[in-house]
Design an enzyme around this catalytic site. Structure first.
Site, PDB file in Angstrom:
ATOM      1  N   HIS A  49       0.769  -1.252   0.000  1.00  0.00           N
ATOM      2  CA  HIS A  49       0.000   0.000   0.000  1.00  0.00           C
ATOM      3  C   HIS A  49       0.797   1.298   0.000  1.00  0.00           C
ATOM      4  O   HIS A  49       0.220   2.344  -0.257  1.00  0.00           O
ATOM      5  CB  HIS A  49      -0.965   0.001   1.184  1.00  0.00           C
ATOM      6  CG  HIS A  49      -1.897  -1.166   1.178  1.00  0.00           C
ATOM      7  ND1 HIS A  49      -2.872  -1.327   0.213  1.00  0.00           N
ATOM      8  CD2 HIS A  49      -1.974  -2.264   1.970  1.00  0.00           C
ATOM      9  CE1 HIS A  49      -3.515  -2.470   0.432  1.00  0.00           C
ATOM     10  NE2 HIS A  49      -2.989  -3.058   1.493  1.00  0.00           N
ATOM     11  N   LYS A  78      -4.244 -10.019  -7.772  1.00  0.00           N
ATOM     12  CA  LYS A  78      -5.028  -9.453  -6.673  1.00  0.00           C
ATOM     13  C   LYS A  78      -6.048  -8.506  -7.301  1.00  0.00           C
ATOM     14  O   LYS A  78      -5.671  -7.615  -8.064  1.00  0.00           O
ATOM     15  CB  LYS A  78      -4.110  -8.699  -5.693  1.00  0.00           C
ATOM     16  CG  LYS A  78      -4.860  -8.216  -4.454  1.00  0.00           C
ATOM     17  CD  LYS A  78      -3.964  -7.480  -3.464  1.00  0.00           C
ATOM     18  CE  LYS A  78      -4.794  -7.029  -2.257  1.00  0.00           C
ATOM     19  NZ  LYS A  78      -4.040  -6.188  -1.316  1.00  0.00           N
ATOM     20  N   HIS A 156      -3.160  -3.326   7.746  1.00  0.00           N
ATOM     21  CA  HIS A 156      -4.219  -3.697   6.804  1.00  0.00           C
ATOM     22  C   HIS A 156      -4.913  -2.422   6.320  1.00  0.00           C
ATOM     23  O   HIS A 156      -5.169  -1.520   7.116  1.00  0.00           O
ATOM     24  CB  HIS A 156      -5.202  -4.643   7.521  1.00  0.00           C
ATOM     25  CG  HIS A 156      -6.545  -4.741   6.885  1.00  0.00           C
ATOM     26  ND1 HIS A 156      -6.758  -5.418   5.711  1.00  0.00           N
ATOM     27  CD2 HIS A 156      -7.744  -4.225   7.249  1.00  0.00           C
ATOM     28  CE1 HIS A 156      -8.046  -5.310   5.388  1.00  0.00           C
ATOM     29  NE2 HIS A 156      -8.657  -4.603   6.305  1.00  0.00           N
ATOM     30  N   PHE A 157      -5.175  -2.347   4.995  1.00  0.00           N
ATOM     31  CA  PHE A 157      -5.909  -1.212   4.446  1.00  0.00           C
ATOM     32  C   PHE A 157      -7.371  -1.616   4.406  1.00  0.00           C
ATOM     33  O   PHE A 157      -7.741  -2.538   3.684  1.00  0.00           O
ATOM     34  CB  PHE A 157      -5.399  -0.890   3.033  1.00  0.00           C
ATOM     35  CG  PHE A 157      -5.967   0.379   2.468  1.00  0.00           C
ATOM     36  CD1 PHE A 157      -5.290   1.591   2.577  1.00  0.00           C
ATOM     37  CD2 PHE A 157      -7.205   0.376   1.837  1.00  0.00           C
ATOM     38  CE1 PHE A 157      -5.818   2.760   2.067  1.00  0.00           C
ATOM     39  CE2 PHE A 157      -7.748   1.555   1.321  1.00  0.00           C
ATOM     40  CZ  PHE A 157      -7.052   2.755   1.432  1.00  0.00           C
ATOM     41  N   ASP A 158      -8.212  -0.941   5.193  1.00  0.00           N
ATOM     42  CA  ASP A 158      -9.606  -1.374   5.285  1.00  0.00           C
ATOM     43  C   ASP A 158     -10.498  -0.690   4.248  1.00  0.00           C
ATOM     44  O   ASP A 158     -11.310  -1.363   3.608  1.00  0.00           O
ATOM     45  CB  ASP A 158     -10.150  -1.095   6.695  1.00  0.00           C
ATOM     46  CG  ASP A 158     -11.241  -2.086   7.098  1.00  0.00           C
ATOM     47  OD1 ASP A 158     -11.041  -3.303   6.863  1.00  0.00           O
ATOM     48  OD2 ASP A 158     -12.286  -1.658   7.615  1.00  0.00           O
TER      49      ASP A 158
END
Ligand code: NAG
Ligand code: NAG
Length: 161
Positions: A49, A78, A156-158
């Site tokens: 990210h 992905k 984590h990218f939510d």
């Protein structure tokens, strides 16, 4: 032989075997570390990210290039991924902002008060592994990340909102 000489020989043998066990343990730990080559959750977040060097670009090839360069087209494409074009300190600091619930129900998510420069990559309909193809959109939105560990950093990218 004097009893005390025997004693110290026995003690040295014991110390020696402890040292051998310790070395063996270290050796095995290193072996396991190398064979799994497991990257930490925060390193994974950075790989997937973080892209502070580039500003959001309208270059249509950005996503195709970056998804591949950051190893997100290995084994499968992905489907979606967001890159953040802000300095690491700014993104890490989101872990000290408003605490909110993540999409998966966990309570360790945080929302940035400031909008950030992002590129959202989405796989095209024509994309077919191993030729992963993406469309990118540049957006400026607040981000939501999950944080973990010590130091407490994004893992984590939510979402963006
Ligand atoms: C991608 O994978 C290759 C081979 O496993 C590795 O050498 C490289 O460092 C990885 N790239 C990134 C950005 O992690
Ligand atoms: C975030 O908020 C949730 C729910 O209010 C709470 O359970 C959790 O402990 C908080 N996390 C932190 C790190 O403050």
């Amino acid at each position: 032989m004097l009893p005390c000489a025997k004693m110290s020989e026995a003690t040295m043998a014991l110390k020696g075997s402890h040292l051998m066990l310790l070395l063996l343990g270290l050796f095995l730990a290193e072996l396991v570390h190398q064979s799994t080559g497991k990257e930490s959750p925060s390193k994974k977040f950075q790989r997937q990210h973080m892209d502070p060097e580039n500003s959001a670009s309208d270059d249509t090839k950005y996503c195709d290039h970056m998804m591949k360069a950051r190893n997100m087209t290995k084994g499968r494409c992905k489907p979606v991924n967001t890159f953040i074009h802000e300095p690491k300190e700014i993104v890490d600091a989101v872990c000290r902002e408003t605490n909110i619930t993540c999409k998966n129900g966990q309570s360790n998510c945080y929302q940035s008060s400031q909008p950030m420069s992002l590129t959202h990559c989405r796989q095209t309909g024509a994309s077919k592994y191993p030729n992963c193809q993406y469309r990118g959109s540049d957006i400026t939105k607040q981000i939501i990340v999950a944080c973990e560990g010590n130091p407490y950093v994004p893992v984590h990218f939510d979402a963006y909102v």
